[in-house]
Design an enzyme around this catalytic site. Structure first.
Site, PDB file in Angstrom:
ATOM      1  N   ASP A   1       0.893  -1.166   0.000  1.00 25.10           N
ATOM      2  CA  ASP A   1       0.000   0.000   0.000  1.00 25.10           C
ATOM      3  C   ASP A   1       0.929   1.213   0.000  1.00 25.10           C
ATOM      4  OD1 ASP A   1      -2.240   1.652   0.190  1.00 25.10           O
ATOM      5  OD2 ASP A   1      -2.255   1.556   2.378  1.00 25.10           O
TER       6      ASP A   1
ATOM      7  N   GLU B   1      -1.228  -1.242  -4.810  1.00 20.01           N
ATOM      8  CA  GLU B   1      -2.459  -0.476  -5.020  1.00 20.01           C
ATOM      9  C   GLU B   1      -2.293   0.447  -6.220  1.00 20.01           C
ATOM     10  OE1 GLU B   1      -5.107   1.130  -1.781  1.00 20.01           O
ATOM     11  OE2 GLU B   1      -4.339   3.001  -2.600  1.00 20.01           O
TER      12      GLU B   1
ATOM     13  N   ASP C   1      -2.751   1.107   6.870  1.00 21.36           N
ATOM     14  CA  ASP C   1      -1.821   0.838   5.768  1.00 21.36           C
ATOM     15  C   ASP C   1      -1.349  -0.617   5.793  1.00 21.36           C
ATOM     16  OD1 ASP C   1      -1.224   3.889   4.995  1.00 21.36           O
ATOM     17  OD2 ASP C   1      -1.116   3.656   7.168  1.00 21.36           O
TER      18      ASP C   1
END
Length: 192
Positions: A7, A68, A141
């Site tokens: 992430d 991501e 996260d």
């Protein structure tokens, strides 16, 4: 299949490694958040992120990396930071010959919760449930990185279990969505 989920972010970059068996059962291997200071020079921050991701790739030997996908936001500075951190992760992955998959937040939420508009708390709850943890890793996260890794493995690497009893409700919903999409795609290809 072992997947490293990332992430990306400059201040906090979530990283998580999961192992996923052919019946799509996921197990936590490692989770952390790489942190850099907002006052540090950009190149130093990217070096820190890159070095730590490289170390994780070398230590955990994932089969694939899931990152991501950057999406448009009002805050250009945030988007740039995410893109820069993603680039560093891409470089480290490519240097090791690893396949990289990109997944949007909506795609990840749909994979784990069955609903692409799920709240972050719902996603974190499903991450904990899928990994059989007492609670979701914090901060978000870290949980998001694990969700990315699980999503990637479910979509790309793990085969469908023949015994539906071994799948979580979210995994069953994912299978149903995959079958529906496959049927829809077949109909579209046959249509003139």
């Amino acid at each position: 299949m072992r997947v490293l989920g990332i992430d990306p972010g400059l201040t906090r970059c979530g990283v998580g490694v999961v192992d996923v068996t052919p019946d799509r059962r996921a197990t936590l291997v490692f989770v952390d958040v790489i942190r850099t200071g907002a006052g540090e020079a950009l190149e130093k921050r990217l070096l820190t992120i890159g070095n730590q991701i490289a170390s994780m790739l070398d230590e955990w030997h994932p089969d694939a990396v899931a990152i991501e996908r950057v999406f448009a936001q009002q805050n250009l500075r945030t988007v740039m930071g995410v893109a820069q951190a993603s680039g560093v992760a891409l470089h480290a992955s490519a240097a090791r010959g690893l396949d990289v998959g990109f997944h949007t937040p909506t795609e990840v939420k749909a994979a784990l919760t069955g609903y692409g508009g799920a709240e972050k708390k719902q996603l974190a709850t499903m991450v904990a449930k899928v990994l059989r943890l007492a609670e979701a890793p914090k901060p978000a996260d870290a949980s998001d990185a694990l969700a990315l890794a699980i999503c990637h493995a479910w979509k790309r690497g793990a085969s469908v279990a023949t015994d539906r009893g071994t799948l979580t409700p979210a995994q069953q919903a994912w299978h149903a969505a995959e079958r529906s999409a496959a049927r829809s795609g077949a109909h579209r290809r046959l249509a003139p």
